[in-house]
Structure formats: C-alpha cells, structure tokens
Design a protein around this motif. Structure first.
Motif, PDB file in Angstrom:
ATOM      1  N   MET A   1       0.816  -0.964  -0.031  1.00 54.79           N
ATOM      2  CA  MET A   1      -0.134  -0.037   0.046  1.00 54.79           C
ATOM      3  C   MET A   1       0.843   1.236   0.194  1.00 54.79           C
ATOM      4  SD  MET A   1      -2.913   1.048   2.618  1.00 54.79           S
ATOM      5  CE  MET A   1      -3.837   2.520   2.417  1.00 54.79           C
ATOM      6  N   ALA A   2       0.561   2.309  -0.757  1.00 53.35           N
ATOM      7  CA  ALA A   2       1.284   3.538  -0.846  1.00 53.35           C
ATOM      8  C   ALA A   2       1.332   4.384   0.373  1.00 53.35           C
ATOM      9  CB  ALA A   2       0.752   4.298  -2.145  1.00 53.35           C
ATOM     10  N   LYS A   3       2.417   4.805   0.731  1.00 53.91           N
ATOM     11  CA  LYS A   3       2.375   5.718   1.881  1.00 53.91           C
ATOM     12  C   LYS A   3       3.403   6.633   1.748  1.00 53.91           C
ATOM     13  CE  LYS A   3       5.665   2.753   4.143  1.00 53.91           C
ATOM     14  NZ  LYS A   3       6.013   2.096   5.624  1.00 53.91           N
ATOM     15  N   LYS A   4       3.322   7.684   2.732  1.00 53.84           N
ATOM     16  CA  LYS A   4       4.275   8.815   2.567  1.00 53.84           C
ATOM     17  C   LYS A   4       5.453   8.641   3.362  1.00 53.84           C
ATOM     18  CE  LYS A   4       4.658  13.552   4.798  1.00 53.84           C
ATOM     19  NZ  LYS A   4       3.833  14.493   5.352  1.00 53.84           N
ATOM     20  N   ILE A   5       6.761   8.789   2.750  1.00 57.76           N
ATOM     21  CA  ILE A   5       7.935   8.623   3.466  1.00 57.76           C
ATOM     22  C   ILE A   5       8.500   9.973   3.549  1.00 57.76           C
ATOM     23  CG2 ILE A   5      10.137   7.385   3.219  1.00 57.76           C
ATOM     24  CD1 ILE A   5       8.746   5.354   1.551  1.00 57.76           C
ATOM     25  N   SER A   8      12.464  11.287   2.512  1.00 57.04           N
ATOM     26  CA  SER A   8      12.930  11.279   1.190  1.00 57.04           C
ATOM     27  C   SER A   8      11.900  12.159   0.226  1.00 57.04           C
ATOM     28  CB  SER A   8      13.381   9.976   0.748  1.00 57.04           C
ATOM     29  OG  SER A   8      11.955   9.058   0.901  1.00 57.04           O
ATOM     30  N   GLY A   9      10.816  12.363   0.690  1.00 57.32           N
ATOM     31  CA  GLY A   9       9.904  12.846  -0.100  1.00 57.32           C
ATOM     32  C   GLY A   9       9.257  11.931  -1.107  1.00 57.32           C
ATOM     33  N   ARG A  10       9.641  10.686  -0.909  1.00 57.30           N
ATOM     34  CA  ARG A  10       8.976   9.689  -1.564  1.00 57.30           C
ATOM     35  C   ARG A  10       7.591   9.414  -1.543  1.00 57.30           C
ATOM     36  NH1 ARG A  10      11.776   5.241  -3.758  1.00 57.30           N
ATOM     37  NH2 ARG A  10      10.413   3.538  -4.326  1.00 57.30           N
ATOM     38  N   MET A  11       6.852   9.174  -2.752  1.00 58.74           N
ATOM     39  CA  MET A  11       5.326   9.150  -2.725  1.00 58.74           C
ATOM     40  C   MET A  11       4.842   7.875  -2.748  1.00 58.74           C
ATOM     41  SD  MET A  11       4.557  12.484  -5.325  1.00 58.74           S
ATOM     42  CE  MET A  11       3.116  12.237  -5.149  1.00 58.74           C
ATOM     43  N   PHE A  12       5.325   6.943  -3.356  1.00 58.82           N
ATOM     44  CA  PHE A  12       5.127   5.534  -3.428  1.00 58.82           C
ATOM     45  C   PHE A  12       6.189   4.521  -3.260  1.00 58.82           C
ATOM     46  CE2 PHE A  12       2.367   8.014  -6.491  1.00 58.82           C
ATOM     47  CZ  PHE A  12       0.980   7.584  -6.123  1.00 58.82           C
ATOM     48  N   GLU A  13       5.755   3.451  -2.830  1.00 59.68           N
ATOM     49  CA  GLU A  13       6.721   2.381  -2.408  1.00 59.68           C
ATOM     50  C   GLU A  13       7.149   1.831  -3.596  1.00 59.68           C
ATOM     51  OE1 GLU A  13       4.630  -0.158   0.302  1.00 59.68           O
ATOM     52  OE2 GLU A  13       5.631   0.971   2.128  1.00 59.68           O
ATOM     53  N   GLU A  18       6.733   5.454  -8.332  1.00 60.16           N
ATOM     54  CA  GLU A  18       7.862   6.647  -8.024  1.00 60.16           C
ATOM     55  C   GLU A  18       8.281   7.223  -9.102  1.00 60.16           C
ATOM     56  OE1 GLU A  18       9.357   9.250  -5.155  1.00 60.16           O
ATOM     57  OE2 GLU A  18       7.578   7.761  -5.050  1.00 60.16           O
ATOM     58  N   ALA A  19       8.740   6.476 -10.099  1.00 60.72           N
ATOM     59  CA  ALA A  19       9.218   7.102 -11.182  1.00 60.72           C
ATOM     60  C   ALA A  19       8.428   8.126 -12.251  1.00 60.72           C
ATOM     61  CB  ALA A  19      10.174   6.122 -12.030  1.00 60.72           C
ATOM     62  N   LEU A  20       7.255   7.355 -12.292  1.00 61.96           N
ATOM     63  CA  LEU A  20       6.010   8.392 -12.616  1.00 61.96           C
ATOM     64  C   LEU A  20       5.802   9.459 -12.304  1.00 61.96           C
ATOM     65  CD1 LEU A  20       3.928   5.277 -13.923  1.00 61.96           C
ATOM     66  CD2 LEU A  20       5.668   6.438 -15.391  1.00 61.96           C
ATOM     67  N   THR A  21       6.120   9.785 -11.337  1.00 69.11           N
ATOM     68  CA  THR A  21       5.648  11.105 -10.481  1.00 69.11           C
ATOM     69  C   THR A  21       6.744  12.366 -10.971  1.00 69.11           C
ATOM     70  OG1 THR A  21       7.074  10.694  -8.332  1.00 69.11           O
ATOM     71  CG2 THR A  21       4.684   9.866  -8.512  1.00 69.11           C
ATOM     72  N   LYS A  22       7.737  11.877 -11.446  1.00 69.78           N
ATOM     73  CA  LYS A  22       9.026  12.786 -11.646  1.00 69.78           C
ATOM     74  C   LYS A  22       8.999  13.247 -13.103  1.00 69.78           C
ATOM     75  CE  LYS A  22      11.224  11.093  -7.348  1.00 69.78           C
ATOM     76  NZ  LYS A  22      12.771  10.496  -6.973  1.00 69.78           N
ATOM     77  N   THR A  23       9.610  14.299 -13.363  1.00 71.09           N
ATOM     78  CA  THR A  23      10.005  14.801 -14.725  1.00 71.09           C
ATOM     79  C   THR A  23      11.032  15.789 -14.835  1.00 71.09           C
ATOM     80  OG1 THR A  23       8.923  15.256 -16.806  1.00 71.09           O
ATOM     81  CG2 THR A  23       7.942  16.362 -15.099  1.00 71.09           C
TER      82      THR A  23
END
Length: 211
Positions: A1-5, A8-13, A18-23
């Motif tokens: 289940m996805a959670k806030k970390i 690190s500012g990570r959005m998905f485990e 996670e890669a799809l949230t960046k550009t």
C-alpha cells in the motif's frame, strides 16, 4: 500500500510508480508551449479564422488560465483534509511540494499526464466553442506552460533584481508565511480580487516598531 515517506519525499513504495511522479521541466514545457503554438497556427492557417479573432481568444484563454490556477490551488490543492483519504490525495497532488519545495523533478506533471491534459482541455474548448476553441485552448495551454516556467524559476533560482521580484516574494509568502493565502503563482491579481493577500511580515514588523 502506498504511503508517505517523510525523510525522502518519496510518494510511492513502488519504484515504477515513484518514477512516474517525476519529470524534467523541459518535457511539459515543450508539450504545452508546443500545443499552444500549434493550436494558434491551426486557427489562423488551415482553419482561416482570422488573426485578430484568433489572437484575442488566445490571450483571453491565457488570462482565464490564471483564474483556474488560483481556484485549483485554493480549493483543491489546499482542500480540507478531514479524512485520511483526503489527506493522502492532498499530499499526492500538492502536500509533497510544500514538504520539498526545491525538488526540481516534481515542479510539473509527468510527460504522459501533461500530454493527456493538453489534449483534454483543448478538446473541451473545441466542443464548447467550435473551431475557435483551438485558439482559446491554445492560450490556456500557453498560460499553463508559463505558470510552470514561473513556478520552476521561483523555486530554483534566486529572485531577480527587477519588477519580477514581486512574483518571487508573493509565492514565498504562500510557502513560508502561511498557506491560507497568496494562492496565485503566475500573478497576485486574483489574491487581490478575492481578498486572500497575506500580510507582509516585514511591513507588519515595521508598523509594530513604529507604534
């Protein structure tokens, strides 16, 4: 289940999610500036709708975007978070940006989402306004690209020593003074109109010192 970390500012485990949230900022800027220019050309050239009418709608579309930007930022990005689901949604769309405001890779939507949104909005305006919707939608997309560019510059570069410094200062009020005001990013216009301009702490301090 996805959670806030938090650290690190990570959005998905998931590494893929996670890669799809960046550009890189260049991708959405190319998509939206390109869409805007192509839409305007399509109206003036192949559709033959006229330069004055097309340019006028293009400009109005750009101005209309600043209102949409303000409303989305105020009522969606800073929605009430009275449930865990709303809190998670708010964090995914905007909260992570407040936690990590200098994260270069999350200052714009990823390329696939950017392309989808470009097609969606231009399509909506085409349905509502006929062929003139291309000009209005192109202006709207150009307004969005301009917003992205301004927002990126504010968070990555030091404020310029000219009139544009006002925009830097305005957005910094939102991030570092209080997120209940200064919702406009590309312009403080709508904050003045709707009464959401926060008090400048420096001016407040000077007034308290002089009294």
């Amino acid at each position: 289940m996805a959670k806030k970390i938090d650290d690190s500012g990570r959005m998905f485990e998931s590494p893929l999610m996670e890669a799809l949230t960046k550009t890189h900022i260049a991708f959405p800027l190319t998509i939206f500036f390109g869409t805007g220019a192509l839409a305007l050309y399509w109206c003036i050239g192949p559709l033959g709708l006229g330069i004055i009418g097309s340019l006028s709608l293009f400009i109005v579309g750009g101005i209309f975007f600043t209102l949409v930007e303000y409303l989305v930022h105020r009522y969606f990005y800073h929605m009430g978070v009275d449930t865990a689901r709303k809190a998670r949604l708010q964090y995914l769309f905007h909260g992570v940006h407040h936690d990590h405001p200098r994260d270069k890779k999350r200052l714009a939507m990823p390329p696939l989402m950017s392309a989808f949104m470009a097609v969606l909005f231009v399509g909506i305006y085409r349905l509502l306004m006929g062929n003139y919707g291309y000009a209005f939608g192109g202006g709207f997309m150009t307004g969005y690209a301009t917003y992205l560019l301004i927002h990126y510059a504010i968070h990555i570069y030091t404020p310029p020593k000219n009139i544009l410094r006002i925009i830097w200062k305005h957005h910094n009020l939102h991030h570092f003074v209080g997120d209940t005001g200064a919702f406009g990013v590309s312009s403080p216009l709508w904050d003045h109109i709707f009464g959401t301009m926060p008090e400048d702490p420096l001016k407040k301090r000077k007034m308290q010192t002089n009294t």
